[in-house]
Design a protein around this motif. Structure first.
Motif, PDB file in Angstrom:
ATOM      1  N   LEU A  21       0.627  -1.326   0.161  1.00 50.90           N
ATOM      2  CA  LEU A  21      -0.126   0.302   0.056  1.00 50.90           C
ATOM      3  C   LEU A  21       0.383   1.294  -0.255  1.00 50.90           C
ATOM      4  N   SER A  22       2.195   0.742  -0.433  1.00 49.07           N
ATOM      5  CA  SER A  22       3.247   1.942  -0.135  1.00 49.07           C
ATOM      6  C   SER A  22       3.482   2.921  -1.476  1.00 49.07           C
ATOM      7  N   GLU A  23       2.125   3.126  -2.231  1.00 47.52           N
ATOM      8  CA  GLU A  23       2.438   3.554  -3.532  1.00 47.52           C
ATOM      9  C   GLU A  23       1.377   4.067  -3.484  1.00 47.52           C
ATOM     10  N   VAL A  24       0.064   4.155  -2.954  1.00 52.18           N
ATOM     11  CA  VAL A  24      -1.416   4.280  -2.824  1.00 52.18           C
ATOM     12  C   VAL A  24      -1.419   5.706  -2.338  1.00 52.18           C
ATOM     13  N   TYR A  25      -2.241   6.293  -2.687  1.00 54.34           N
ATOM     14  CA  TYR A  25      -2.441   7.948  -2.691  1.00 54.34           C
ATOM     15  C   TYR A  25      -3.220   8.622  -2.705  1.00 54.34           C
ATOM     16  N   SER A  26      -4.760   8.043  -2.331  1.00 48.29           N
ATOM     17  CA  SER A  26      -5.452   8.363  -1.766  1.00 48.29           C
ATOM     18  C   SER A  26      -6.149   7.381  -0.922  1.00 48.29           C
ATOM     19  N   SER A  27      -7.975   7.929  -0.437  1.00 45.77           N
ATOM     20  CA  SER A  27      -8.535   6.170   0.718  1.00 45.77           C
ATOM     21  C   SER A  27      -8.787   6.184   0.233  1.00 45.77           C
ATOM     22  N   ASN A  28      -9.075   6.647  -0.699  1.00 49.89           N
ATOM     23  CA  ASN A  28     -10.495   5.058  -2.567  1.00 49.89           C
ATOM     24  C   ASN A  28      -9.960   4.695  -2.604  1.00 49.89           C
ATOM     25  N   GLU A  29      -8.941   4.813  -2.836  1.00 49.62           N
ATOM     26  CA  GLU A  29      -8.211   4.275  -3.956  1.00 49.62           C
ATOM     27  C   GLU A  29      -6.848   2.447  -2.647  1.00 49.62           C
ATOM     28  N   GLU A  83      -6.571 -16.967   5.035  1.00 51.81           N
ATOM     29  CA  GLU A  83      -6.892 -17.020   6.628  1.00 51.81           C
ATOM     30  C   GLU A  83      -7.163 -15.742   6.765  1.00 51.81           C
ATOM     31  N   TRP A  84      -5.902 -14.901   6.897  1.00 50.78           N
ATOM     32  CA  TRP A  84      -6.003 -12.769   7.011  1.00 50.78           C
ATOM     33  C   TRP A  84      -5.765 -12.197   5.599  1.00 50.78           C
ATOM     34  N   ILE A  85      -6.346 -10.552   6.191  1.00 49.29           N
ATOM     35  CA  ILE A  85      -6.314  -9.996   4.923  1.00 49.29           C
ATOM     36  C   ILE A  85      -4.762  -9.129   5.276  1.00 49.29           C
ATOM     37  N   ILE A  86      -3.934  -9.273   4.654  1.00 48.67           N
ATOM     38  CA  ILE A  86      -2.650  -8.442   5.459  1.00 48.67           C
ATOM     39  C   ILE A  86      -2.541  -7.549   4.497  1.00 48.67           C
ATOM     40  N   GLY A  87      -1.468  -5.957   4.743  1.00 48.72           N
ATOM     41  CA  GLY A  87      -1.008  -5.173   4.135  1.00 48.72           C
ATOM     42  C   GLY A  87      -0.393  -4.090   4.759  1.00 48.72           C
ATOM     43  N   ASP A  88       0.502  -4.100   4.281  1.00 48.78           N
ATOM     44  CA  ASP A  88       1.723  -3.096   4.356  1.00 48.78           C
ATOM     45  C   ASP A  88       2.450  -2.242   3.885  1.00 48.78           C
ATOM     46  N   GLY A  89       1.824  -0.966   4.831  1.00 49.28           N
ATOM     47  CA  GLY A  89       2.420   0.697   4.449  1.00 49.28           C
ATOM     48  C   GLY A  89       1.502   1.969   3.581  1.00 49.28           C
ATOM     49  N   TRP A  90       1.337   2.080   4.347  1.00 54.14           N
ATOM     50  CA  TRP A  90      -0.069   3.144   4.093  1.00 54.14           C
ATOM     51  C   TRP A  90       0.149   3.995   4.704  1.00 54.14           C
ATOM     52  N   MET A 142      -8.297  -8.742   9.751  1.00 59.87           N
ATOM     53  CA  MET A 142      -7.222  -7.836   9.415  1.00 59.87           C
ATOM     54  C   MET A 142      -6.265  -6.887   9.889  1.00 59.87           C
ATOM     55  N   ILE A 143      -4.945  -6.726   9.575  1.00 64.46           N
ATOM     56  CA  ILE A 143      -3.908  -6.211   9.545  1.00 64.46           C
ATOM     57  C   ILE A 143      -3.442  -5.291   9.150  1.00 64.46           C
ATOM     58  N   LEU A 144      -3.497  -4.461   9.132  1.00 63.25           N
ATOM     59  CA  LEU A 144      -2.584  -3.554   7.887  1.00 63.25           C
ATOM     60  C   LEU A 144      -1.366  -2.141   9.001  1.00 63.25           C
ATOM     61  N   SER A 145      -0.172  -2.726   8.134  1.00 63.78           N
ATOM     62  CA  SER A 145       0.718  -2.015   9.093  1.00 63.78           C
ATOM     63  C   SER A 145       1.147  -0.231   8.586  1.00 63.78           C
ATOM     64  N   ARG A 146       1.101   0.556   9.018  1.00 63.46           N
ATOM     65  CA  ARG A 146       1.545   0.994   8.739  1.00 63.46           C
ATOM     66  C   ARG A 146       2.703   1.539   7.907  1.00 63.46           C
ATOM     67  N   VAL A 147       3.251   3.033   6.860  1.00 57.37           N
ATOM     68  CA  VAL A 147       4.264   2.433   6.439  1.00 57.37           C
ATOM     69  C   VAL A 147       5.479   2.760   7.296  1.00 57.37           C
ATOM     70  N   CYS A 148       5.535   3.579   8.466  1.00 50.23           N
ATOM     71  CA  CYS A 148       6.320   3.075   9.674  1.00 50.23           C
ATOM     72  C   CYS A 148       6.767   2.169  10.900  1.00 50.23           C
ATOM     73  N   ARG A 149       6.062   0.913  10.165  1.00 51.40           N
ATOM     74  CA  ARG A 149       5.256  -0.144  11.357  1.00 51.40           C
ATOM     75  C   ARG A 149       5.943   0.221  12.743  1.00 51.40           C
ATOM     76  N   HIS A 150       4.865   1.339  13.157  1.00 53.56           N
ATOM     77  CA  HIS A 150       5.233   1.625  14.657  1.00 53.56           C
ATOM     78  C   HIS A 150       3.367   2.005  14.590  1.00 53.56           C
ATOM     79  N   ALA A 151       2.437   1.619  13.592  1.00 52.28           N
ATOM     80  CA  ALA A 151       1.863   1.451  13.465  1.00 52.28           C
ATOM     81  C   ALA A 151       0.452   0.632  13.166  1.00 52.28           C
ATOM     82  N   ALA A 152      -0.672   0.266  13.440  1.00 57.90           N
ATOM     83  CA  ALA A 152      -1.153  -0.832  12.475  1.00 57.90           C
ATOM     84  C   ALA A 152      -2.821  -0.629  12.623  1.00 57.90           C
TER      85      ALA A 152
END
Length: 526
Positions: free
Chosen positions: A81-89, A103-110, A135-145
């Protein structure tokens, strides 16, 4: 027996501008540098191969001084998700991911700072598209999810769950969790995720190494051992893939204190030809993006908080003491000046008896703290690319006055502080040319201004030093790697352009032609 490399400009990195026209390599070491004809004459009985580099430009092998190699491989495997530039996208990508048979929805980099609306999704919004899966989505800094309600349920997180030490469970005005978990709070969810299989780790690591070699990297200082279950199992994957396999790559592994507490420092000690373990890794604070980096004064755009200390001063002191008891240096993640002050307190209380301690990131460094650092055997592990990623929104977090002493790479060098350069991949792209460009320009590639705090721009030579001599200095091997010099390891990065003569934006157009480890070509553009 030996290989003569010719027809290129070989930058030694011994002194600015110093170069040679040929290098003779034998048994993985640089035996001599100099004029082609002289080397041909002197070593004619030992030269068994001559390689023409066709007027390329050769540098000591680039080494990323701080990243997470398996995490970088995971980024290549997972929803990025690191190259995503809108919340809709982002929302649409998550909907597609939810339809997969996982089994899990996993994303990285928002990164909400990339969105016009700065939107951070609520768990109830994620529930609408997750098909009942956690679902777990790690923020780009990996200090938030971000997690959905199913993940909160599995972790047992409710309105009555207290914040764990070093973390925050963000709640709404009714006291209900919103799904945003900061720092150690995210570990509550990670603990209930399925165990990672070693085959998955191996696949991620192989992908990461292939990608790093293709970007001209001969090595990386990586921190991975505490995130995939058994630290010894993860370490064995590195040894299997690199030491016992065909992928020659220099992996210097920091050892997270949690791994030491789990299995002991002695069992994690390694000193192989390509895989070695190093300093004890400790987190002192979080990141500026999620306002969890610990500042000495409140955030300018949210005076209600000064960030998060992962440990109390006493706990931090005890961890540094643990390192000393095991004859280890420390490598401490420190972004805010509040965390830097705590870290220096701990190091001064339990000083290193040999080697150098590593301070990672050091994004906000007051003058009084810089003076204290100058008196200690430390190296600062900086990530130049953060300037391109964090500006201009970081100005809101810190305010213009505090920003004068933040991301101040030139000031650190002028103060005589040694610096190494890394990417912190997967948080930033692993490409060292992006880091070099950011150090020289202090702006995004597509921007045309003079740079954010332009007086802090580095020269091209200083920028390349970060990824060569700086990375070597960080692991106390400056007399063996990081230069094209007799007796040094034959690790080289071959580029199509002269980084010291071209315009800054041309740096990004340089192609990696070859990556050479131990005198062996591990990547070739051809």
């Amino acid at each position: 027996m030996g290989t003569l490399w010719i027809n290129a400009t070989f930058y030694t990195m011994e002194r600015e501008g110093e170069s040679n026209e040929a290098i003779f390599v034998k048994d993985g070491l640089i035996k001599a540098v100099g004029l082609k004809e002289q080397l041909l004459h002197k070593y004619k009985q030992e030269i068994t191969e001559t390689i023409d580099l066709e007027r390329a430009f050769v540098y000591p092998g680039f080494v990323d001084s701080h990243l997470h190699m398996i995490g970088h491989g995971e980024k290549l495997l997972r929803l990025d998700l690191s190259e995503v530039y809108s919340s809709n996208e982002m929302y649409e990508l998550l909907k597609k991911q939810a339809n997969r048979d996982d089994e899990w929805i996993i994303g990285d980099g928002w990164n909400e700072n990339n969105f016009v609306d700065r939107k951070i999704f609520h768990c109830s919004e994620l529930d609408l598209i997750s098909n009942g899966k956690p679902m777990i989505l790690s923020r780009v800094c990996r200090h938030a999810a971000l997690v959905n309600s199913k993940a909160l349920e599995l972790a047992g997180i409710t309105k009555d769950t207290p914040n764990p030490d070093g973390g925050v469970i963000v709640k709404d005005i009714q006291g209900q969790p919103t799904g945003l978990l900061l720092d150690e709070a995210a570990e509550l969810v990670k603990q209930v995720m399925p165990n990672v299989q070693m085959l998955y780790i191996e696949k991620a690591l192989r992908l990461a190494i292939d990608d790093m070699l293709a970007h001209g990297l001969v090595g990386g200082h990586s921190e991975d051992l505490a995130y995939y279950g058994d630290p010894l199992g993860t370490l064995s994957v590195f040894e299997q893939v690199i030491e016992q396999g065909e992928q020659r790559f220099r992996a210097h592994l920091l050892v997270n204190h949690k791994a030491v507490e789990q299995v002991g420092a002695i069992k994690l000690k390694r000193q192989g030809r390509y895989v070695e373990t190093g300093a004890l890794k400790i987190f002192a604070d979080g990141a500026l993006g999620g306002r969890t980096a610990l500042l000495s004064h409140p955030y300018t755009d949210d005076p209600s908080t000064s960030g998060v200390a992962i440990h109390t001063q006493e706990q931090l002191n005890d961890l540094v003491k643990l390192a000393r008891e095991n004859n280890m240096n420390v490598a401490i993640h420190v972004i805010g000046d509040g965390a830097l002050e705590m870290t220096l307190n701990a190091i001064e209380a339990f000083p290193a008896t040999s080697g150098r301690d590593r301070l990672i990131h050091v994004q906000v460094a007051r003058k009084d703290l810089r003076e204290r650092m100058k008196k200690l055997p430390v190296i600062l592990d900086i990530q130049p690319r953060f300037v391109a990623s964090d500006f201009p929104w970081v100005q809101e977090r810190l305010g213009m006055e505090r920003l004068k002493e933040s991301f101040a790479w030139k000031t650190l060098l002028k103060d005589g502080l040694a610096c190494a350069g890394g990417s912190d991949a997967p948080i930033e792209p692993v490409d060292p040319l992006l880091g070099i460009h950011a150090a020289v320009t202090r702006r995004k590639p597509e921007e045309g201004h003079q740079g954010y705090n332009p007086n802090e721009r580095l020269t091209p030579f200083e920028a390349v030093q970060l990824f060569t001599t700086g990375s070597a200095y960080a692991i106390n091997r400056e007399n063996f790697v990081g230069k094209l010099k007799e007796g040094y390891l034959a690790d080289m990065t071959v580029l199509s352009k002269d980084l010291f003569q071209i315009e800054p934006d041309e740096i990004l157009k340089a192609e990696v032609l070859k990556t050479i480890v131990d005198g062996r070509i591990m990547y070739s553009k051809e």
